[in-house]
Design a protein around this motif. Sequence first.
Motif, short mmCIF file in Angstrom:
data_model
loop_
_atom_site.label_atom_id
_atom_site.label_comp_id
_atom_site.label_asym_id
_atom_site.label_seq_id
_atom_site.Cartn_x
_atom_site.Cartn_y
_atom_site.Cartn_z
N SER B 122 0.83 -1.19 0.00
CA SER B 122 0.00 0.00 0.00
C SER B 122 0.87 1.25 0.00
O SER B 122 1.28 1.74 1.05
N MET B 157 -8.92 -3.69 -1.65
CA MET B 157 -8.16 -3.30 -2.84
C MET B 157 -6.68 -3.64 -2.67
O MET B 157 -6.03 -4.17 -3.57
N GLU B 158 -6.14 -3.35 -1.47
CA GLU B 158 -4.71 -3.57 -1.22
C GLU B 158 -4.39 -5.08 -1.21
O GLU B 158 -3.34 -5.50 -1.69
N GLU B 160 -6.02 -7.33 -2.94
CA GLU B 160 -6.07 -7.74 -4.34
C GLU B 160 -4.78 -7.38 -5.06
O GLU B 160 -4.24 -8.17 -5.84
N THR B 161 -4.31 -6.17 -4.80
CA THR B 161 -3.07 -5.71 -5.43
C THR B 161 -1.92 -6.65 -5.07
O THR B 161 -1.15 -7.08 -5.92
N PHE B 164 -2.16 -10.01 -6.73
CA PHE B 164 -1.83 -9.89 -8.15
C PHE B 164 -0.31 -9.76 -8.34
O PHE B 164 0.28 -10.35 -9.24
N GLU B 195 -25.09 -6.74 -3.08
CA GLU B 195 -25.25 -7.07 -4.50
C GLU B 195 -23.95 -7.50 -5.17
O GLU B 195 -23.94 -8.36 -6.04
N VAL B 196 -22.85 -6.86 -4.76
CA VAL B 196 -21.58 -7.17 -5.41
C VAL B 196 -21.15 -8.61 -5.11
O VAL B 196 -20.78 -9.37 -6.00
#
Lengths: 360, 214
Positions: B122, B157-158, B160-161, B164, B195-196
């Motif tokens: 991050s 998000m972090e 996932e990064t 990846f 929903e996501v």
Amino acid sequence: MQLDWLHVLNFKNAQEREISFQPGINCLVGPNGKGKTNLLDAIYYLCFTKSFLNTSDTQNIRLDEPFFMLEGRFRKEGNEEHIQVSFKRGQKKQVRRNKKEYEKMADHIGFLPAVMVCPQYSTIVIGGSEERRRWLDTLISQFDPLYLQNLMNYQRVLLQRNSLIKQMVESNRWDEGTLSVYDAQLAKYGQEVYQVRIQFIDEFMPVFNEFYQFITSGAEEVGLKISSQLDQGKNYAALLTENRHKDRALQYTTAGIHKDDLEFTIHRMSIKKFGSQGQQKSFLTALKLAEQHFLKGKLNTSPILMLDDVFDKLDPQRVKQLIKNISSEGFGQVFITDTGSDKLKHLFEELGIQAKFYDI
Amino acid sequence: MYIYYLCKMEQFSSKLLEDAIQSFQGLPGVGRKTATRMVLHLLKLDKPQVEHFAQSLHKLRLEIQYCTQCHNLSDQPICNICVDQKRDASTICVVEDVRDVMAIENTHQYKGVYHVLGGKISPMDGIGPTDLFIETLTDKVNSGHVKEVILALSTTMEGETTSFYLYKKIQESAITISTIARGISFGDELEYADEVTLGRSILQRTPYENTLAK
């Protein structure tokens, strides 16, 4: 969906006010500074838990009072919904639906859809590109939660990438490998957002055009399109790679969907640069009416339409067309503010349209 | 009343007391009032009890080690999990920190070993790939003894990064790279799922026979 009853206490310049409304058209008329717009703002507050003027909650408390409270009785799909918003200086704002307090404001937003048309929103037409992106994003997010998620992810990755670039420049250690991890993520979310935007405009444009032609009696050819660095099938990853040099020099991400804009044109000329004030106003009004109509189709309920001082600057023919338009079946409940009560009453009578007038 | 009087005071009558409170204050979730309450409580305990308390903290900080293989907390140079012959050393579960190891261990479902990264990438918080234990992971993968790497990082998000980034680092080697399943929680009603998550669960559905007890 409609608002049957509104109760306002210590809100802006109003001490206390209680009004019952009718379905169809409601006109709030009176001289300047009496609080017509403030009543619309109260309705907006009940739908979106904040002011459409983006003022802080404290600024909306009547002078020298400790709190404000708003109550509304709405009817949605046959159910009565009692909404209350209250705010006391120095405390947390509370929003209640049928006496039960919401834990998160976000859970309420979107439950009672509404569309506001007001002079302050002219920035959508004449302001910077971020105003148009905000309008576009807010509108799409109301019916497409996945879009909102992708957009939020994109913005998060963008912040991280910008921090990374700054750090790499400062420490003089340019690491293309790590950067490419962020590029891949930006491309993934950005591509999704771009696609939905394009698709939305495709769907939205005919609706918008219809409204514009109706208001202006078909006098002008209008255009509405996305302008993006991704146009003409540009590959997202390639775009980011090409701009790395520039990113490094400027120390932030210079390319991507966060630079998208909407091009508004009349006869293929930019309305921001060449449109008259009346044309700009007609454009904005048509845009907002189309928004109401579009949301209605997506949400299966008719959003409340609020028109704040829209007749100003429009020629009499356009005013007439606009009134005819909003009183047609499709629009549901409409609130209008205006200073000239006689003129407006006369106009409604002439057109044979039922409207209720409230002297404010 | 006496305690109330103490709390109100800016400075305490005893420097020893003040020092102890200062030490507690600033621990996660502990403010000045809680710190005062804790310290006064310690004064009420028997001396040997407090002695033991202080000793354990002291020893913890001085003697704890990080496992040289997986970077988990350990009393020995190599932790209990890595040293255990019954565990499958060819499967490595990559996690952010020690708490995640405990969480997965508590499920009693995992028989492989771990690799603790020590955080996630991050840049906003000043953490880059070089601040994490990534090289030791790639070394392990390159050694050829590993069959599968399970990426069990958080779904932020972090996280996932970071996943990846790791994927790009080790994708060349001929091992299986998997990630933990994400979707509807066990025992959840569908209508309450966001929903996501629900949308993702539909898109990444699994064959029903996989859900049957074996």
